[in-house]
Design a protein around this motif. Structure first.
Motif, mmCIF file in Angstrom:
data_model
loop_
_atom_site.group_PDB
_atom_site.id
_atom_site.type_symbol
_atom_site.label_atom_id
_atom_site.label_comp_id
_atom_site.label_asym_id
_atom_site.label_seq_id
_atom_site.Cartn_x
_atom_site.Cartn_y
_atom_site.Cartn_z
ATOM 1 N N ALA A 144 -7.531 4.792 2.392
ATOM 2 C CA ALA A 144 -7.460 6.223 2.087
ATOM 3 C C ALA A 144 -8.789 6.909 2.377
ATOM 4 O O ALA A 144 -8.821 8.042 2.871
ATOM 5 N N SER A 145 -9.891 6.217 2.086
ATOM 6 C CA SER A 145 -11.212 6.787 2.358
ATOM 7 C C SER A 145 -11.426 7.021 3.851
ATOM 8 O O SER A 145 -12.005 8.031 4.268
ATOM 9 N N SER A 201 0.844 -1.195 0.000
ATOM 10 C CA SER A 201 0.000 0.000 0.000
ATOM 11 C C SER A 201 0.876 1.241 0.000
ATOM 12 O O SER A 201 2.100 1.152 0.074
ATOM 13 N N ASP A 202 0.235 2.394 -0.072
ATOM 14 C CA ASP A 202 0.992 3.651 -0.026
ATOM 15 C C ASP A 202 0.898 4.300 1.352
ATOM 16 O O ASP A 202 0.891 5.520 1.476
ATOM 17 N N VAL A 203 0.843 3.459 2.403
ATOM 18 C CA VAL A 203 0.732 3.984 3.762
ATOM 19 C C VAL A 203 1.914 4.874 4.113
ATOM 20 O O VAL A 203 1.752 5.877 4.824
ATOM 21 N N MET A 256 1.229 8.196 2.524
ATOM 22 C CA MET A 256 0.044 8.815 3.097
ATOM 23 C C MET A 256 0.304 9.371 4.492
ATOM 24 O O MET A 256 -0.291 10.368 4.902
ATOM 25 N N THR A 257 1.195 8.733 5.231
ATOM 26 C CA THR A 257 1.470 9.177 6.605
ATOM 27 C C THR A 257 2.725 10.043 6.699
ATOM 28 O O THR A 257 3.124 10.407 7.798
ATOM 29 N N PHE A 294 -9.061 7.482 6.103
ATOM 30 C CA PHE A 294 -7.942 8.163 6.748
ATOM 31 C C PHE A 294 -8.354 9.439 7.483
ATOM 32 O O PHE A 294 -7.839 9.701 8.579
ATOM 33 N N ASN A 338 -6.348 -0.528 -0.300
ATOM 34 C CA ASN A 338 -5.670 0.757 -0.214
ATOM 35 C C ASN A 338 -6.658 1.908 -0.380
ATOM 36 O O ASN A 338 -6.582 2.919 0.323
ATOM 37 N N ARG A 339 -7.607 1.767 -1.315
ATOM 38 C CA ARG A 339 -8.617 2.823 -1.504
ATOM 39 C C ARG A 339 -9.495 2.961 -0.265
ATOM 40 O O ARG A 339 -9.847 4.079 0.139
#
Length: 324
Positions: A269-270, A125-127, A130-131, A272, A265-266
């Motif tokens: 993100a939703s 994922s792109d955690v 994103m963080t 988050f 992952n989506r």
């Protein structure tokens, strides 16, 4: 078009008194420690210090640390509860210091699914992106290849042993959120309902979300989710959502049915903004809307690979070093 539903009903049920897995957080902020934590030796090349080996004698402790990136720290924890050495990955916030005896940071726990490991979230994922810049510690513990969050041994490791180590030695605070994909989604709900005071948010992205757990079935214990931020997505989300609605407990139900990493992952993100709200951080708010297209038609998110069988990674070895 609105595709995320905030659901609430009118009925209310009493909580059942089941044994807790972990101590509730004390009301006061932790006092500064008198001395900084002892340095953890690298233990490189010692075959005793590899994931899955038997736990060392004594209480839970970190026996190995290794930096795998500018803010990524891998730990190896000797866990009496599981009887083995368990790897854990941390993403650390700006300004974090293990020797800062005053400040603490809120914590987001991310749980992986079956046939995966502690590298799943940073690998798939792109955690990390994103963080980036978020003032929180992200904790990604291993849970074994079976991801057995209903197993009391793993629950004790995640909610007691690891939590206490992070609070004592790695500046983890007492504002916590938990989320997971696949079986990790069940783990997030199971832990949040078993110990109601432990988390302020629980997110479940796919996977079976009901069934007997260490503290009971999350469906039965759903009243304990009152007051938490709750985000549900996946095939098992409907039953939990209907139960929460009947109890008048606010939550967010996603229409998505994530079953692969692009979809998980989506969903993450939703949710988050809800996580940021629970952790008391800027940028919080309600869940963002997902595309109305079914997950199968939505395609992979840019830069996010579809689900692949993960290769077991030695502690501290980056996926790029193995061609993954």
């Amino acid at each position: 078009m609105r595709v995320l539903l905030s659901l609430a009903g009118a009925a209310c049920l009493a909580l059942t008194g089941l044994p807790a897995l972990a101590d509730p957080p004390p009301p006061a902020s932790p006092r500064p420690s008198a001395a900084p934590p002892a340095a953890v030796p690298p233990n490189d090349g010692d075959p005793r210090f590899t994931p899955g080996r038997p736990a060392l004698p004594g209480t839970a402790s970190v026996v190995r640390e290794r930096w795998t990136g500018p803010r990524m720290l891998d730990l190896l924890v000797s866990s009496p509860a599981t009887g083995r050495l368990v790897p854990v990955r941390l993403l650390l916030p700006p300004g974090w210091s293990k020797t800062d005896r005053i400040r603490t940071w809120p914590v987001l726990y991310l749980l992986h699914g079956r046939a995966d490991n502690y590298t799943a979230w940073t690998r798939m994922s792109d955690v990390a992106a994103m963080t980036e810049g978020v003032e929180a510690i992200v904790v990604m513990p291993d849970a074994g290849r079976d991801a057995s969050y209903a197993d009391a041994r793993w629950a004790a490791f995640h909610t007691r042993e690891l939590r206490r180590l992070l609070e004592r030695e790695y500046r983890a605070g007492r504002r916590r959120a938990v989320a997971g994909q696949g079986e990790g989604g069940y783990g997030a709900l199971a832990y949040a309902t078993a110990v109601p005071a432990l988390f302020r948010f629980a997110g479940a992205y796919g996977g079976p979300l009901t069934g007997p757990g260490t503290g009971g079935d999350p469906l039965v214990l759903a009243p304990r989710l009152r007051g938490l931020g709750v985000y549900l997505a996946g095939e098992g989300a409907g039953a939990i959502s209907r139960r929460l609605g009947a109890l008048g407990i606010e939550h967010t139900l996603s229409p998505a049915r994530p079953a692969s990493w692009p979809a998980w992952n989506r969903a993450f993100a939703s949710s988050f903004p809800m996580i940021l709200t629970a952790l008391g951080l800027p940028g919080g708010g309600p869940a963002s809307e997902l595309p109305e297209t079914p997950d199968a038609a939505a395609g992979p998110a840019p830069g996010i690979p579809d689900a692949v069988p993960p290769a077991p990674l030695p502690l501290g070895v980056l996926p790029s070093a193995q061609g993954g």
